[in-house]
Design an enzyme around this catalytic site. Structure first.
Site, PDB file in Angstrom:
ATOM      1  N   LYS A 184       2.497  91.754  -3.100  1.00 42.95           N
ATOM      2  CA  LYS A 184       2.459  92.638  -4.278  1.00 42.95           C
ATOM      3  C   LYS A 184       2.983  91.903  -5.519  1.00 42.95           C
ATOM      4  O   LYS A 184       2.342  91.895  -6.557  1.00 42.95           O
ATOM      5  CB  LYS A 184       3.310  93.902  -4.047  1.00 42.95           C
ATOM      6  N   ARG A 240       6.956 104.778  -3.177  1.00 41.71           N
ATOM      7  CA  ARG A 240       7.128 104.389  -1.775  1.00 41.71           C
ATOM      8  C   ARG A 240       7.266 105.561  -0.844  1.00 41.71           C
ATOM      9  O   ARG A 240       7.526 105.393   0.346  1.00 41.71           O
ATOM     10  CB  ARG A 240       8.391 103.561  -1.635  1.00 41.71           C
ATOM     11  N   ARG A 298       9.782  82.737   2.313  1.00 37.61           N
ATOM     12  CA  ARG A 298       9.809  82.999   0.864  1.00 37.61           C
ATOM     13  C   ARG A 298      11.052  82.375   0.222  1.00 37.61           C
ATOM     14  O   ARG A 298      12.132  82.404   0.790  1.00 37.61           O
ATOM     15  CB  ARG A 298       9.821  84.507   0.608  1.00 37.61           C
ATOM     16  N   ARG A 355      16.056  85.567  -0.417  1.00 38.25           N
ATOM     17  CA  ARG A 355      16.567  86.875  -0.796  1.00 38.25           C
ATOM     18  C   ARG A 355      17.489  87.400   0.293  1.00 38.25           C
ATOM     19  O   ARG A 355      17.282  87.130   1.469  1.00 38.25           O
ATOM     20  CB  ARG A 355      15.381  87.839  -0.991  1.00 38.25           C
ATOM     21  N   ARG A 372      12.639  96.926   7.134  1.00 41.18           N
ATOM     22  CA  ARG A 372      11.813  97.270   5.969  1.00 41.18           C
ATOM     23  C   ARG A 372      10.398  97.621   6.402  1.00 41.18           C
ATOM     24  O   ARG A 372       9.774  98.525   5.844  1.00 41.18           O
ATOM     25  CB  ARG A 372      11.788  96.098   4.973  1.00 41.18           C
TER      26      ARG A 372
HETATM   27  P1  AP5 Z   1       5.509  88.599  -2.267  1.00 40.25           P
HETATM   28  O1  AP5 Z   1       4.485  88.594  -3.328  1.00 40.25           O
HETATM   29  O2  AP5 Z   1       6.930  88.309  -2.655  1.00 40.25           O
HETATM   30  O3  AP5 Z   1       5.423  89.949  -1.396  1.00 40.25           O
HETATM   31  P2  AP5 Z   1       5.724  91.462  -1.779  1.00 40.25           P
HETATM   32  O4  AP5 Z   1       4.579  92.285  -1.303  1.00 40.25           O
HETATM   33  O5  AP5 Z   1       6.096  91.562  -3.214  1.00 40.25           O
HETATM   34  O6  AP5 Z   1       6.927  91.760  -0.789  1.00 40.25           O
HETATM   35  P3  AP5 Z   1       8.435  92.178  -1.047  1.00 40.25           P
HETATM   36  O7  AP5 Z   1       9.228  91.660   0.118  1.00 40.25           O
HETATM   37  O8  AP5 Z   1       8.905  91.795  -2.418  1.00 40.25           O
HETATM   38  O9  AP5 Z   1       8.340  93.701  -0.946  1.00 40.25           O
HETATM   39  P4  AP5 Z   1       9.512  94.652  -0.655  1.00 40.25           P
HETATM   40  O10 AP5 Z   1       8.895  95.959  -0.761  1.00 40.25           O
HETATM   41  O11 AP5 Z   1      10.246  94.371   0.587  1.00 40.25           O
HETATM   42  O12 AP5 Z   1      10.603  94.277  -1.755  1.00 40.25           O
HETATM   43  P5  AP5 Z   1      10.860  94.832  -3.204  1.00 40.25           P
HETATM   44  O13 AP5 Z   1      11.373  93.715  -3.992  1.00 40.25           O
HETATM   45  O14 AP5 Z   1       9.695  95.574  -3.703  1.00 40.25           O
HETATM   46  O15 AP5 Z   1       5.043  87.552  -1.138  1.00 40.25           O
HETATM   47  C1  AP5 Z   1       5.850  87.297   0.015  1.00 40.25           C
HETATM   48  C2  AP5 Z   1       5.790  85.805   0.390  1.00 40.25           C
HETATM   49  O16 AP5 Z   1       4.457  85.486   0.855  1.00 40.25           O
HETATM   50  C3  AP5 Z   1       6.045  84.856  -0.777  1.00 40.25           C
HETATM   51  O17 AP5 Z   1       6.755  83.750  -0.287  1.00 40.25           O
HETATM   52  C4  AP5 Z   1       4.640  84.435  -1.249  1.00 40.25           C
HETATM   53  O18 AP5 Z   1       4.636  83.130  -1.807  1.00 40.25           O
HETATM   54  C5  AP5 Z   1       3.860  84.486   0.048  1.00 40.25           C
HETATM   55  N1  AP5 Z   1       2.457  84.915  -0.124  1.00 40.25           N
HETATM   56  C6  AP5 Z   1       1.993  85.915  -0.929  1.00 40.25           C
HETATM   57  N2  AP5 Z   1       0.653  86.063  -0.788  1.00 40.25           N
HETATM   58  C7  AP5 Z   1       0.268  85.120   0.122  1.00 40.25           C
HETATM   59  C8  AP5 Z   1      -1.006  84.751   0.690  1.00 40.25           C
HETATM   60  N3  AP5 Z   1      -2.138  85.398   0.330  1.00 40.25           N
HETATM   61  N4  AP5 Z   1      -1.037  83.757   1.604  1.00 40.25           N
HETATM   62  C9  AP5 Z   1       0.120  83.094   1.974  1.00 40.25           C
HETATM   63  N5  AP5 Z   1       1.347  83.394   1.470  1.00 40.25           N
HETATM   64  C10 AP5 Z   1       1.417  84.403   0.552  1.00 40.25           C
HETATM   65  O19 AP5 Z   1      12.033  95.881  -2.924  1.00 40.25           O
HETATM   66  C11 AP5 Z   1      13.309  95.442  -2.487  1.00 40.25           C
HETATM   67  C12 AP5 Z   1      14.219  96.624  -2.215  1.00 40.25           C
HETATM   68  O20 AP5 Z   1      14.436  97.389  -3.419  1.00 40.25           O
HETATM   69  C13 AP5 Z   1      13.698  97.673  -1.208  1.00 40.25           C
HETATM   70  O21 AP5 Z   1      13.927  97.290   0.121  1.00 40.25           O
HETATM   71  C14 AP5 Z   1      14.520  98.892  -1.621  1.00 40.25           C
HETATM   72  O22 AP5 Z   1      15.848  98.800  -1.175  1.00 40.25           O
HETATM   73  C15 AP5 Z   1      14.526  98.782  -3.137  1.00 40.25           C
HETATM   74  N6  AP5 Z   1      13.358  99.463  -3.741  1.00 40.25           N
HETATM   75  C16 AP5 Z   1      12.330  98.872  -4.437  1.00 40.25           C
HETATM   76  N7  AP5 Z   1      11.432  99.800  -4.821  1.00 40.25           N
HETATM   77  C17 AP5 Z   1      11.891 100.992  -4.360  1.00 40.25           C
HETATM   78  C18 AP5 Z   1      11.390 102.331  -4.424  1.00 40.25           C
HETATM   79  N8  AP5 Z   1      10.239 102.626  -5.046  1.00 40.25           N
HETATM   80  N9  AP5 Z   1      12.124 103.315  -3.825  1.00 40.25           N
HETATM   81  C19 AP5 Z   1      13.282 103.033  -3.207  1.00 40.25           C
HETATM   82  N10 AP5 Z   1      13.818 101.804  -3.101  1.00 40.25           N
HETATM   83  C20 AP5 Z   1      13.124 100.788  -3.674  1.00 40.25           C
HETATM   84 ZN    ZN Z   2       7.921  91.873  -4.228  1.00 39.56          ZN
END
Ligand code: AP5
Ligand code: ZN
Length: 211
Positions: free
Chosen positions: A13, A85, A124, A155, A166
């Site tokens: 994402k 979410r 990552r 992270r 997660r």
């Molecule tokens: P990346 O692009 O970083 O993946 P992502 O989908 O953004 O995954 P996240 O882990 O960031 O999602 P998340 O929901 O756990 O965390 P968030 O920060 O939103 O890609 C991942 C890796 O793969 C990278 O190394 C990249 O280089 C690689 N990659 C990407 N595409 C690829 C491909 N096609 N091929 C190969 N490699 C690839 O949230 C964190 C925390 O915040 C949550 O756990 C929660 O506590 C809180 N939070 C955030 N939003 C909310 C909400 N709406 N409600 C409540 N709590 C929330």
């Molecule tokens: Zn992310």
């Protein structure tokens, strides 16, 4: 354009939202980035939400909505990454849009199986200097420090235990929103197992910006 980039942890994402923002000029709003910035600031709120983040639990809805709403109001072209979410957040978003007489254009769901997601999150790395995301194998950090000086760190929630938790939270609370948006005729799914540039092309096509 108002777009939700939807998908499980590690689907890409953040990676795709920043590329889409560059190509379309829309604002990339990532609730995870807002959460991490608040924690880093050392504020009282940051201390309160840190334990949710580190465990891989969702931060309570009212806190997340408070944090992201000002960003939503600031721009009329955006890409949401990590919001909504759960059903309550989706309904809050719907109401907020209704208030300003706006509507969503598309919900793009990135799809990949859990074992691929675990591999991506384990490899990552995030730059402390620029906040950019890399992968040790699939998108390695640049060697030239002028491009990004790093350091490139993991992270806090990318431990194996937190990753599995997660993904459980995703399947239980977030994934059902696909049906919700499909019912509204907004959902497009994209195979996110392909290499990053190919996924970008598909996402652009899905939002009507591709060639
Ligand atoms: P990346 O692009 O970083 O993946 P992502 O989908 O953004 O995954 P996240 O882990 O960031 O999602 P998340 O929901 O756990 O965390 P968030 O920060 O939103 O890609 C991942 C890796 O793969 C990278 O190394 C990249 O280089 C690689 N990659 C990407 N595409 C690829 C491909 N096609 N091929 C190969 N490699 C690839 O949230 C964190 C925390 O915040 C949550 O756990 C929660 O506590 C809180 N939070 C955030 N939003 C909310 C909400 N709406 N409600 C409540 N709590 C929330
Ligand atoms: Zn992310």
């Amino acid at each position: 354009m108002r777009i939700i980039l939807f998908g499980p942890q590690g689907a890409g994402k953040g990676t795709q939202a920043s590329r889409l923002a560059e190509k379309t000029g829309g604002k990339h709003i990532a609730t995870g980035d807002l959460v991490r910035a608040e924690i880093k600031s050392g504020s009282e709120l940051g201390e309160k939400i840190q334990e949710y983040n580190d465990r891989g639990d969702l931060v309570p809805d009212e806190i997340i909505v408070e944090m992201m709403k000002p960003h939503l109001d600031q721009a009329d072209s955006w890409i949401l990454d990590g919001f909504p979410r759960n059903q309550a957040q989706a309904e809050t978003l719907g109401e907020a849009l209704e208030e300003i007489d706006a509507r969503l254009d598309k919900v793009v769901a990135l799809e990949a199986p859990d074992d691929a997601l675990i591999e991506r999150l384990s490899g990552r790395r995030q730059s402390e200097a620029t906040g950019k995301t890399y992968h040790v194998q699939y998108d390695p950090p640049p060697e030239n420090p002028d491009e990004d000086p790093g350091p490139f760190i993991q992270r806090k929630d990318d431990t194996e235990e937190a990753i599995r938790h997660r993904l459980d939270v995703y399947h239980e609370q977030t994934e059902p929103l696909k049906d919700y948006y499909e019912g509204q005729g907004l959902l497009v799914t994209v195979d996110a197992t392909k290499p990053i540039p190919e996924v970008t092309d598909e996402v652009l096509r899905a939002v009507g910006e591709g060639s």
